[in-house]
Every structure is written in C-alpha cells, then in structure tokens.
Enzyme design. Structure first.
Site, PDB file in Angstrom:
ATOM      1  N   LYS A 192     -44.156   6.542  -4.768  1.00 14.90           N
ATOM      2  CA  LYS A 192     -43.000   5.320  -4.438  1.00 14.90           C
ATOM      3  C   LYS A 192     -41.908   6.140  -4.352  1.00 14.90           C
ATOM      4  CE  LYS A 192     -42.321   1.370  -4.137  1.00 14.90           C
ATOM      5  NZ  LYS A 192     -42.751   0.646  -2.869  1.00 14.90           N
ATOM      6  N   SER A 386     -45.187  -2.724   0.808  1.00 14.51           N
ATOM      7  CA  SER A 386     -44.794  -3.080  -0.694  1.00 14.51           C
ATOM      8  C   SER A 386     -44.987  -4.446  -0.451  1.00 14.51           C
ATOM      9  CB  SER A 386     -43.369  -2.556  -0.821  1.00 14.51           C
ATOM     10  OG  SER A 386     -43.310  -2.127  -2.032  1.00 14.51           O
TER      11      SER A 386
END
Length: 593
Positions: A192, A386
């Site tokens: 991430k 996402s």
C-alpha cells in the site's frame, strides 16, 4: 433624492434584465438540448467521407453537450470514449465512410483507454477500409494505437518515440521535514504505497517490484502491437528500445516503424485518392463529436444501462467540478437504473483510483440492492483500483483490459501534525480547553497520543478486514487468499486474470455482450448513466453559486501553475474535506510512459 432614486431604479432594472435574460437563455438552451436529443439520429454524412480521430484529445468516459454552440459555433457535443468506440463500430458498416484518419501528437489518455481504442480500430479493419496515421511527432503511447493502421507517416523533420517504459515518482518527505510538518500515517498491506510520497524519500522495494510488474505486462502488449506492424519478432523490437536505435525519421523508416515521411498535404492527397475524390475536391473529414449522433443505438424497449463511475470516490454530493464519484449523487443514478423497468441489465464502467472507504461502502450497498433485481457486469477502464475495485468486486462478471490497473486491496489513513511548523516557523501557538480526553481528536495542531494512534490503526485494520471479506464473498475466494493477493498491491488486467481478480480480458463491448447474455437479450439498446452534462447548465450552476465558481477558478489557476503536481494538492484537499480519514485509494497513479 432624485439621483439616488434613479440609481436605485437603474439597479433594479438591471437585475430584472439579467433575470429575464438568463431565463430566456435557459429556455432556449433547454430547447436546443431537446432538439439535439430528438434529432441525434439525423446527422448527414456525405459519401466518400473519412472519420477523423484526434488522438491528442482527452476522452473521458462520457462526453459533454454544448447548447451554446448555436451562438459560439463549433460542435454541440464533445465526444467521450463511449461515443468514440460506438462511432468506430458504426463506421465499419457505414458505406459513406471510406476509412479512418488518425491524428497523432501526444495522447493524454491512459494505457487502458489507448488499448480499447486500438482494439476498436483493429475490429474496424475487418471492413477492409483504410486506416492512415500521421503526425509531426508520434509519441510512444500514440504509436501503440497507430500501429494498427495500414500505413503510418510522419513529417520529414519528425520522429517516432520508441524507448521503453519508465515511472517517475515525486516524494515530499524532505520538504515536510524542512517545514517541520510530521505526517501521521496508518496503513494495511506491504504494497500500500499510497502514502510513500509523504513518509519516504524514494520507492520502497515492494513498490518498486509492483511498478516493475506493471511495466513488464504493459510493455509486452506494446511489443506485440509493434511486432504486428513491423513484422519483426518481439525480441528484435525490444532490442530497438534497449539500444536506443530509433532517434530520427530515417531510423523509423529503416526499422519499418513507419511507411515513410510525408508532409500533411501529401497525406491528404493520398486520402483523397483512397476516398475516390478528385484532387480539386475538399476532403470530407467527419469528427467524432458530429458522427457520434448518428452512431448511437436505436430506440428499443429492452435496455442495457452503462453506469459510468469515473474519478475519485468521495462522500456526499458532487461539487460540479472535476471528475468525481460522489456517493450521494451516484446513488441517485443507481436508483434511476434500478427503478427503470426498461433496463434489463447493467454494465458498471469503472475508471477510478478509489477514494473514501465510507463512500465506497455506501455505493457498494446500493449496487447490491440493484444486483438483487438485475444482472451487473463490470467493465474496467484505465483504473479500477482500491475503492474502485471495492465497488466492482461483487458483480456477476468482471472484465478488464490487459493494461488496466486494478487490485490495490488495502487501506490507509493519513493526517498531518503541523504544531512544530506553526510554533517554530511562524510563531503561532494553540491552546485548548476540553471536558473529555478525546474531545479535540483529530487535531492537526498537536501530536497524537499512543491511544489515539491505536484508534486509527484499529479502524484501518477493521476496514481492511471488511474489504477482504467483500472481495472473498464476491469472487468466491478464501479470505487468506485475498490477503495474499491484496496487501495493497496493484496488478495489470493480465495479472488480475491470472490471480482471479477479474474473469476475462475485454473492453466495454465484451462486457455489454456478457450483460445481454445474462439478461437473455438478443435485441437491445445501450443507454448511459449519468446523462451527458451540458456546458451551459454547468456554467449557470457555477454562476448561481459564487463560492463554487470562485473555487473552480482558483483550482484552474493552480492546475495551470502546478501542472502535473496539482494532483497532490487536489488529493490533500479532497481528503481534508471528507467525513473520515480512512481511504481505499491510489493518490498517485503510476505514470508509465
């Protein structure tokens, strides 16, 4: 007294005049819009015409209408990607269209959009009609599209770019250190990397690994495309980039990347000949914005709705500027689709880097309710990552392009402690009185306590668990497996097919066919939601809201001054405006060029 009375009367008269004027213009604009809509099938295309496609234009998913064109001239509509693809497909069987002319010069569109345009052009070639591409300079992304043409020409002083792919990221940690601004960051997933620009001064190894993976898959697609045009094998084509072999127009000719050099008038003369026009006749170029009117689906009782979700996912109502998926505004579109009995199936077209975790969950809930009534198929554009993947993950089927960027199953939260900046740089101090330990939390003007940090990390962990659960349910996967391909990692469509995040590779057309099959439709019309926005209506909305118009103007000035770095300002501003501080988002999109 007479003077002031006259002045007051003049002011009142002026206000009344403008009210009447705008009412008249509004009515006229509505009339014009209605006329264009009702007459959209009557666009006349002369015989021996050529479809003109400008690759330097930015093609959003949906276009924009312009009811002021009656006064200002030009086209009453600007084309979106959906219009472009429909036009190419329609032109394939239009006897009045002899071929397609591609203008190159620097495409601002993403890799997925480029691939979808190329695929549509490749299908068009089955008609045996010509495709010619020309430009003074042909950048690499343009060449990827143009490589489907019968012949590619450049200006004798021009060049073709063929150099490989690179990604250049910007990092702000050093600047924040100098300003004494401390980022306080919370995330799940080793990949991430959304927060890396604020907490590091270079790429992490996991991030470097995932970007290299994206480049590898995208480069493979480009190699195959160039190989098809040049008839050289992919290893040889790759060698040209590795060795820097293509530097001049002569190099491009020698390696057969182009058919030759020509000036623009010479290319136009060739197109006239291929279009059965005499030399003294004018070329009959037809722009997509005009041609799209006649290329739209004919009216049919059974409809497949193409529900477009483009931009950052944010909470609340749309702001009327920029490209956003505002949860409350988008929910209204979902419900329109749900309540329209003519709509038998839905294609959710996702082109989004994600955004607010809360907004993503709200949208997914509404899609679940819609899904209980009608089949939903997802078509992914440049990005469905996402939060963009979150809202897509529970559809019946998911289609991605090989160059789509998707996945990024991960969560982060970010705040900034500005206390030292204000105290030490500006001499500004803050003081607070509160009746409970966390009454002033979150607060940018003091350091978080360990307990407060744990609050946010627990929230991030909980939302990541929910994210994995939503994907596991929708994709019928084990949560442990979702975690193994999650961790915030982004994938190309090709890689996502291999790991099960998507069902098949294909563009919007394939998703529509899949939706029709699920709904058992043989004869249907495609309709897009939301409706195409009108420039005049948008302008009037801005005028009626001075704060919005001032904000838009300020942002336009900032974007012009900051260039590509404007996206960072927009990201931080958007995050600051939202209801929560937990995000499913790629604040930066790896710019691979």
């Amino acid at each position: 007294k007479f003077f002031f009375a006259s002045l007051l009367a003049l002011a009142v008269a002026g206000v009344l005049f403008f009210i009447v004027f705008f009412i008249m213009i509004g009515s006229l604009a509505s009339s014009i819009t209605s006329t264009v809509t009702s007459d959209q099938q009557t666009t006349v295309v002369k015989e021996n015409s050529v479809l003109y496609i400008d690759l330097t234009e930015l093609y959003h998913e949906l276009g924009e209408s312009n009811s002021l064109a009656l006064f200002t001239g030009g086209s009453s509509e600007s084309a979106g990607l959906h219009d472009l693809l429909n036009s190419i497909a329609y032109a394939k069987n239009d006897n009045n269209i002899k071929g397609i002319y591609l203008k190159t010069g620097g495409s601002p569109n993403g890799q997925g959009t480029a691939q979808q345009i190329r695929n549509a052009l490749k299908d068009f070639k089955q008609s045996k009609k010509f495709i010619y591409a020309y430009g003074d300079f042909i950048p690499q992304n343009d060449y990827f599209i143009a490589s489907v043409a019968d012949s590619i020409f450049i200006n004798p002083m021009g060049a073709v770019e063929w150099k490989g792919l690179s990604s250049n990221l910007v990092f702000f940690k050093g600047a924040l250190d100098k300003l004494n601004v401390q980022p306080e960051i919370f995330y799940c997933g080793q990949f991430k990397s959304a927060t890396e620009p604020f907490r590091m001064d270079k790429m992490s190894e996991p991030n470097r690994k995932q970007i290299a993976g994206l480049q590898k898959d995208m480069w493979a697609e480009m190699l195959m495309a160039v190989s098809e045009y040049t008839k050289a094998d992919t290893a040889t084509v790759n060698g040209w980039a590795q060795n820097g072999s293509i530097q001049t127009a002569s190099d491009a000719i020698n390696y057969k990347l182009i058919a030759g050099t020509k000036y623009k008038d010479e290319v136009e003369k060739l197109i006239k000949f291929k279009s059965n026009l005499q030399e003294q006749e004018k070329l009959r170029f037809v722009k997509i914005s005009d041609y799209a009117k006649g290329a739209r689906s004919k009216t049919n009782e059974s409809q497949i709705a193409i529900l477009v979700a483009e931009g950052e996912i944010v909470d609340g109502e749309g702001q009327g500027s920029g490209s956003q998926i505002a949860s409350e505004t988008f929910i209204k579109e979902i419900r329109k689709v749900r309540d329209n009995d003519k709509v038998k199936a839905v294609v959710l077209r996702v082109n989004s880097p994600g955004g607010s975790a809360l907004a993503s969950e709200v949208i997914l809930r509404e899609l679940q309710i819609l899904h209980a009534k009608k089949p939903i198929v997802v078509s992914m554009g440049d990005l469905a990552a996402s939060g963009g993947y979150y809202i897509a993950c529970q559809a019946d089927s998911i289609f991605a392009l090989p160059n789509t960027i998707t996945g990024s199953i991960g969560v982060f939260g970010m705040m900034f402690n500005t206390k030292a900046f204000f105290n030490e740089k500006l001499g500004v101090t803050f003081d607070t009185e509160k009746n409970a330990p966390y009454a002033d939390f979150p607060n940018l003007n003091r350091t978080m306590t360990d307990v407060e940090k744990r609050f946010i990390q627990n929230s991030v962990d909980s939302i990541y668990k929910t994210f994995k659960t939503r994907v596991a349910t929708g994709r019928k996967m084990d949560i442990a497996y979702v975690d193994s391909i999650g961790q915030g990692r982004v994938w190309t469509g090709t890689a996502a097919l291999n790991n099960g995040l998507v069902d098949a590779l294909g563009g919007l057309d394939r998703a529509v066919k899949s939706a029709a099959s699920l709904a058992k439709l043989n004869d249907y019309q495609t309709v897009t939601y939301p409706k195409v926005e009108d420039k005049f209506e948008k302008m009037m909305r801005m005028i009626s809201n001075n704060s919005t118009s001032e904000k838009v103007l300020a942002e336009q000035l900032l974007e012009r001054e900051l260039g590509k770095e404007y996206r960072w300002f927009r990201m931080l501003r958007t995050m600051q405006e939202q209801k929560n501080h937990i995000w499913m988002m790629m604040p930066y999109v790896p710019e691979i060029k």
